[in-house]
Structure formats: structure tokens, C-alpha cells
Design a protein around this motif. Sequence first.
Motif, PDB file in Angstrom:
ATOM      1  N   ALA A 226      -4.963  -5.974  -4.241  1.00 43.13           N
ATOM      2  CA  ALA A 226      -5.014  -4.674  -3.573  1.00 43.13           C
ATOM      3  C   ALA A 226      -4.069  -3.663  -4.204  1.00 43.13           C
ATOM      4  CB  ALA A 226      -4.696  -4.833  -2.091  1.00 43.13           C
TER       5      ALA A 226
ATOM      6  N   GLN B  90      -5.368  -0.351  -6.261  1.00 43.85           N
ATOM      7  CA  GLN B  90      -5.042   0.992  -5.780  1.00 43.85           C
ATOM      8  C   GLN B  90      -4.430   1.836  -6.896  1.00 43.85           C
ATOM      9  OE1 GLN B  90      -2.839   0.836  -2.126  1.00 43.85           O
ATOM     10  NE2 GLN B  90      -2.700   3.065  -1.907  1.00 43.85           N
TER      11      GLN B  90
ATOM     12  N   ALA C  14       0.824  -1.207   0.000  1.00 42.82           N
ATOM     13  CA  ALA C  14       0.000   0.000   0.000  1.00 42.82           C
ATOM     14  C   ALA C  14       0.858   1.256   0.000  1.00 42.82           C
ATOM     15  CB  ALA C  14      -0.935  -0.004   1.213  1.00 42.82           C
TER      16      ALA C  14
END
Length: 259
Positions: free
Chosen positions: A153, A157, A126
Motif C-alpha cells: 500500500a 501510493q 498512509a
Amino acid sequence: MTAEPDSGEGSAMIGELAGCRVLVTRERPGELGRMLAERGADVVHVPLIVVTDPPDHGAALQRELDQLDRYSWLVATSPAGAERVGAVAALHPQIRLAAVGTATEQRLAALAGRPVDLVPHRQLAAALAEELIKRCSEPATILVAQADIAGDALGSQLSMAGHDVTSVTAYATVLVEPDVAAIDGADVLVLASGSAAAGWVNAFGVQQPPIVVAIGPSTAERAQENGLKVDGVAADHSLEGLVDEVVHQVIRHQAEGRR
């Protein structure tokens, strides 16, 4: 745990973790093991997974590497991923490189023959996405080489920020049966990923050493979901932060033991 915190030159030479058996569950202890050893720990390597080829034997990754020129960024999320793309990256010096974590950075740089352009300070996917989004002022084409269990993920993103992302399974991870005797007398379990937490419970159930430390909140949450008690979470979600939190928890545990 036999050592106690001390002061003065002798303590500095021995290290804050002297006398502590610290379990590292990564396939390769690498930089994390080295950093713990430098702080005096007796590092016990208990790998819970091995890396193998993905089910398609790397065909999907090879297709993308054959057309690497169409990408502006190549992202490796682990040393194993770096090993599967680094040699091809060396043939495309115009492609910018990004890595999650310093161990991945070192492996990718060595194979590509040039420095990696982006490594987030917090060694999380992230965090890499956040910094890559800041770095790219215009939509970019990005190839992400990741594990079979990585999920979407990171790619999601980046895609939500307007980038053209292709995420490819570069390798698969397989659980292994560890040596149960290796964990006897351990003081600390270090969890550097959610998969490590799941792998630990798969191998040993919910038995755990007196101290369990996680690299970040998502790893801690995964551990707790699997029935483990987490004593500390690194404030700085990096290997350095993880080692610092291990030291903090060991000193705290020793102080409580003397009350």
C-alpha cells in the motif's frame, strides 16, 4: 478496574488510568508503554510476534543498501526496519530520512546520527505517503524498508504520485505463543496495528478484556473482521491519540458502571 475518575491534585498525581491493567502486544512496549504508565496504567507486555531475518536473510535489502546513493529518500516503517538500515544511512548523509511513528524516528535518528526529515503526525503509512508526496515537488527515488507482512500500500501510493519506489522486506515477523495467564484480570487491550489484532485472535481467540481500543479505523476493521469488539478508535491516529482514547474509554466505562 479499581480506580474511578476523581478531581483535584491527587487525581493528577495518580493518573487517569490508575488501577487499570492495560495490555500492550507490541514486540517492545517502548514509547506506548511509557505513555500509558505515565497516565497511571499497570502496563502488561504480552508480545505476540518476534522479529527475525527475512527468508532471503536480508540479501535483497543489502543489494539496495549497497547502492543507497541512487536514492533520495529512505523510509523505515518500524523500529525493527530502522535497525536494519540506520547504520548504512549514517554513511550517506545526503539521503533524506522518513519514519512512520516516533519510536521509529528515535531509533533511526540514533543509528543514522542525524534527525529524521519527515515523521507524519498520524503514525500511519498512509499518512507518511501523503506528507512525503506533499514534500516532494519533483519525482523522487525512494527506498522503503518494511516487514514481510506490510503489503504494497505505501509503495503503491507513492508510485501513483510519480515516484520511483523500491519496497524491500527488511525483516520477517513470526507469531509466538504468549503466556495466557498474563491476560488474566486485564481491563484494556490496546491494538496499535492490524497485525496485532490478528495476532491476538491467533493466540487467544475472540476472548477479550472489557475494553478494546484501536489506533485507527483500518486496525479496528481488521480486529472486527477477526471477531473482536472494538470499543474505541483514536480520533488522532498516533500513539498520543491512542492513549487519549484509552483514557476516554476507561472513564466512560467507569461512569456506566456506576449507573
